[in-house]
Every structure is written in C-alpha cells, then in structure tokens.
Scaffold this motif. Structure first.
Motif, PDB file in Angstrom:
ATOM      1  N   GLU A 173      64.535 -57.152 -65.539  1.00 42.61           N
ATOM      2  CA  GLU A 173      63.530 -56.791 -64.546  1.00 42.61           C
ATOM      3  C   GLU A 173      63.393 -57.905 -63.513  1.00 42.61           C
ATOM      4  N   GLY A 174      63.365 -57.519 -62.237  1.00 43.17           N
ATOM      5  CA  GLY A 174      63.262 -58.484 -61.160  1.00 43.17           C
ATOM      6  C   GLY A 174      64.611 -58.936 -60.626  1.00 43.17           C
ATOM      7  N   GLN A 175      65.690 -58.527 -61.275  1.00 41.67           N
ATOM      8  CA  GLN A 175      67.027 -58.912 -60.825  1.00 41.67           C
ATOM      9  C   GLN A 175      67.294 -58.306 -59.454  1.00 41.67           C
ATOM     10  N   TYR A 176      67.818 -59.102 -58.532  1.00 39.17           N
ATOM     11  CA  TYR A 176      68.074 -58.599 -57.183  1.00 39.17           C
ATOM     12  C   TYR A 176      69.320 -57.720 -57.170  1.00 39.17           C
ATOM     13  N   PHE A 177      70.436 -58.252 -57.624  1.00 44.93           N
ATOM     14  CA  PHE A 177      71.689 -57.502 -57.584  1.00 44.93           C
ATOM     15  C   PHE A 177      71.869 -56.713 -58.891  1.00 44.93           C
ATOM     16  N   ASN A 178      71.020 -55.701 -59.070  1.00 41.13           N
ATOM     17  CA  ASN A 178      71.108 -54.909 -60.295  1.00 41.13           C
ATOM     18  C   ASN A 178      72.260 -53.915 -60.254  1.00 41.13           C
ATOM     19  N   CYS A 179      73.063 -53.972 -59.202  1.00 42.80           N
ATOM     20  CA  CYS A 179      74.293 -53.181 -59.130  1.00 42.80           C
ATOM     21  C   CYS A 179      75.465 -53.922 -59.766  1.00 42.80           C
ATOM     22  N   TRP A 180      75.218 -55.163 -60.183  1.00 44.15           N
ATOM     23  CA  TRP A 180      76.286 -56.016 -60.711  1.00 44.15           C
ATOM     24  C   TRP A 180      76.780 -55.498 -62.059  1.00 44.15           C
ATOM     25  N   GLU A 181      78.105 -55.263 -62.149  1.00 46.89           N
ATOM     26  CA  GLU A 181      78.737 -54.810 -63.394  1.00 46.89           C
ATOM     27  C   GLU A 181      80.092 -55.510 -63.521  1.00 46.89           C
ATOM     28  N   GLU A 182      80.152 -56.496 -64.367  1.00 43.83           N
ATOM     29  CA  GLU A 182      81.380 -57.278 -64.510  1.00 43.83           C
ATOM     30  C   GLU A 182      82.554 -56.452 -65.019  1.00 43.83           C
ATOM     31  N   THR A 183      82.280 -55.412 -65.775  1.00 47.01           N
ATOM     32  CA  THR A 183      83.364 -54.608 -66.355  1.00 47.01           C
ATOM     33  C   THR A 183      83.637 -53.335 -65.562  1.00 47.01           C
ATOM     34  N   ARG A 184      83.003 -53.189 -64.415  1.00 49.44           N
ATOM     35  CA  ARG A 184      83.223 -51.966 -63.630  1.00 49.44           C
ATOM     36  C   ARG A 184      84.677 -51.851 -63.193  1.00 49.44           C
ATOM     37  N   GLY A 185      85.175 -50.635 -63.175  1.00 53.38           N
ATOM     38  CA  GLY A 185      86.536 -50.399 -62.708  1.00 53.38           C
ATOM     39  C   GLY A 185      87.574 -50.319 -63.805  1.00 53.38           C
ATOM     40  N   TYR A 186      87.163 -50.584 -65.046  1.00 51.25           N
ATOM     41  CA  TYR A 186      88.091 -50.515 -66.174  1.00 51.25           C
ATOM     42  C   TYR A 186      87.768 -49.292 -67.037  1.00 51.25           C
ATOM     43  N   VAL A 187      88.802 -48.677 -67.566  1.00 45.48           N
ATOM     44  CA  VAL A 187      88.651 -47.611 -68.548  1.00 45.48           C
ATOM     45  C   VAL A 187      89.384 -48.042 -69.805  1.00 45.48           C
ATOM     46  N   VAL A 188      88.678 -48.040 -70.940  1.00 53.57           N
ATOM     47  CA  VAL A 188      89.275 -48.446 -72.211  1.00 53.57           C
ATOM     48  C   VAL A 188      89.787 -47.201 -72.937  1.00 53.57           C
ATOM     49  N   LEU A 189      91.087 -47.179 -73.234  1.00 54.35           N
ATOM     50  CA  LEU A 189      91.697 -46.045 -73.920  1.00 54.35           C
ATOM     51  C   LEU A 189      91.430 -46.120 -75.419  1.00 54.35           C
ATOM     52  N   ASP A 190      91.780 -45.056 -76.129  1.00 53.18           N
ATOM     53  CA  ASP A 190      91.538 -44.991 -77.568  1.00 53.18           C
ATOM     54  C   ASP A 190      92.269 -46.090 -78.326  1.00 53.18           C
ATOM     55  N   ASN A 191      93.423 -46.532 -77.787  1.00 58.23           N
ATOM     56  CA  ASN A 191      94.183 -47.587 -78.465  1.00 58.23           C
ATOM     57  C   ASN A 191      93.702 -48.989 -78.115  1.00 58.23           C
ATOM     58  N   GLY A 192      92.634 -49.061 -77.322  1.00 58.66           N
ATOM     59  CA  GLY A 192      92.054 -50.356 -76.987  1.00 58.66           C
ATOM     60  C   GLY A 192      92.556 -50.986 -75.713  1.00 58.66           C
ATOM     61  N   THR A 193      93.564 -50.407 -75.083  1.00 58.44           N
ATOM     62  CA  THR A 193      94.086 -50.974 -73.842  1.00 58.44           C
ATOM     63  C   THR A 193      93.207 -50.570 -72.661  1.00 58.44           C
TER      64      THR A 193
END
Length: 304
Positions: free
Chosen positions: A26-46
């Motif tokens: 709460e109070g965070q300015y850049f609450n759009c920040w997502e370090e893991t955005r843009g990655y999709v993890v497959l069933d095999n972990g890759t």
C-alpha cells in the motif's frame, strides 16, 4: 516493528499478487511493476517469451544495439548528503507492437563523494571514449550520445574563475562541461517536472515501452518498486534526503523526461545499403538516385 501492508484486492495490484509478485504494498507508486512479466512457464518448467515481448527486465548481454541509435543520459549530481548518479539509455526503432519504439536503460553509475569534474570524466570514459595504449580517445564509431541531461541545481553558482575584474561565477555544470567540451559534448539543464516525469515513467513501464537491464542497473531495480506516494504532495514521490535510491530515481527521470528522439540510420550507411551487391555501374546509378532523393527530402518548403 513496522509492517508492510499488501495492496488492496483491486486493479493491477491484485492481478500481480495472483501472478506471484509479492513486492506490492500500500502506498507504492509504481504498482505496475512486475519483475517476472513477459514470461510464461511451461509444464516442464522452462520459460518462454511470447509476442509481444512485454518484459520489464532483460539482460544487457542479450542486446545488440548499433552505435548510431540515439543514446541519451540523465545525471543527478550530489557530493555531500546525496550521491552522484547517472544512467545511459537508448531508443530502438518503432515496431509492430511498439509504435514509439522501446527505451532500454543500459547502464548505471552511482558514486558518493565524487567531485563534479571527476564524475564527468568517469562518464566520458565509460560511455563514449576508448583507451588505446594508455590514451583515451574517441573511437571510429562512438555511441551516438545525443543528450546529457543534468540536474537543474548543478547550475547554481558555486565558485569564481578569472582574475582581476574578470571574475566569472562558476557552476558545477560549468566545471563538468569544461571536461566534456574537448569531445564536443555537453550537459544541458534537465526538465525538473517531477510529477509529469513520474507519470511518464509509469505509463512507459505499463505499456512495455521502457525496459531495464537488470544485470547492469541493480540499484534501479531496487529503487523503482520501493518508491512511495508523498502524502503531502499529490502525484509526487516521497523524497528522502540521503537515500541513494532517491538519487537514482532523480537521474532516471531527468534522462527520460528531458528529451527523446527516434533512431535514424546515418546517411552513409543508408547509401552503402542501396549500393550493396551491385556491379559498379548499377551501384553508381543507385548512388545518384539516393543522393537526389536525399536532397529533395531535405529541401526547404516555401509557402505563398
């Protein structure tokens, strides 16, 4: 012991929590920040990166950026309470998914207690010059650094140069530009609109237009998600003197909100491409056509 409160179950914050991002509070300015955005993890972990590439963080090692792309920098100079911080970024050409291109923040330099002239010298050697046999010089194809934005307070008068009646007030900007001048470079006064800059950065992060090289900008990775709203100033970020990460954010906003230009390939490279693989006669004809088109496109327009 103080406790961090998680973001409320609404909007971007809750979606990020569901995705496994627990750095939101709460109070965070850049609450759009997502370090893991843009990655999709497959069933095999890759991990895979689907199109469009919406990552906020990449490795500098994976980027191959031509020297002629427009590079630009932002610097917040401090000596006593504050640190000197500077960032180097580049804008890439527009693409199908990013009509304004993308901005990659490539490198950061943060130094406490460094003289203004020494900091300017450090930045030149790190980002523009090359060392050959112990001599620093401009390389054949130097980075096209088209802006060096410097904190406005660096223009405050801080000394005197000259003798007799020819005293001239010096500023830190004057001192730093004296180091830059032999290489035809120079700092300009940065745009100091704080709230406008924060909104601009927020929008670029959210849209995917702004990307941080995490391996070369570790302090920026800590600074962005840890900034909070200023309860006394609407739409501003709380500023804490002596906080090194605060200095990083100021340099960051100076860079991004002062000046941006789209990449334009140098004329010589465009001409060489038009002549590539042709016999001498055809190459000469293409060269003449190319030069004629360039003259027409750069000719002035008269009205009336």
């Amino acid at each position: 012991m103080s406790r961090t409160r998680l973001a409320p179950r609404t909007g971007i914050g809750f979606g990020a929590l569901l995705a496994g991002c627990w750095s939101i509070f709460e109070g965070q300015y850049f609450n759009c920040w997502e370090e893991t955005r843009g990655y999709v993890v497959l069933d095999n972990g890759t991990k895979t990166i689907p199109e469009p590439d919406m990552r906020m963080i990449v490795s500098r090692k994976e980027l191959e950026i031509p020297w002629w792309y427009p590079y630009f920098t932002g610097t917040d100079y401090g000596f006593t309470i504050s640190a000197a911080a500077s960032y180097l970024a580049v804008r890439t050409p527009k693409s199908e998914y990013f009509p304004n291109g993308r901005i990659y923040v490539l490198d950061e330099v943060v130094r406490p207690g460094i003289l203004a002239v020494d900091f300017a010298d450090l930045l030149l050697k790190r980002w523009l010059l090359e060392e050959v046999n112990g001599v620093w010089r401009v390389p054949e194809n130097p980075r096209s650094i088209q802006m060096w934005a410097l904190s406005p307070d660096a223009w405050a008068k801080s000394g005197i140069a000259g003798e007799g009646d020819q005293h001239v007030a010096l500023t830190r900007a004057d001192q730093m530009n004296a180091v830059m001048a032999p290489y035809r470079m120079g700092f300009i006064r940065a745009n100091n609109d704080r709230t406008g800059a924060w909104q601009h950065i927020y929008n670029m992060l959210r849209s995917g237009e702004l990307v941080i090289c995490g391996d070369t900008c570790p302090k920026l990775l800590r600074a962005i998600p840890s900034r909070i709203h200023d309860p006394e100033k609407e739409d501003d970020i709380f500023k804490q003197k002596g906080d090194e990460l605060d200095d990083c954010m100021d340099a960051f906003r100076y860079m991004l909100y002062t000046w941006i230009r789209e990449p334009r390939k140098p004329i010589d490279l465009e001409r060489a491409k038009a002549m590539q693989g042709l016999d001498p006669t055809s190459a000469m004809i293409n060269k003449l056509k190319f030069d004629s088109q360039q003259r027409r496109s750069s000719a002035p327009i008269f009205i009336g």
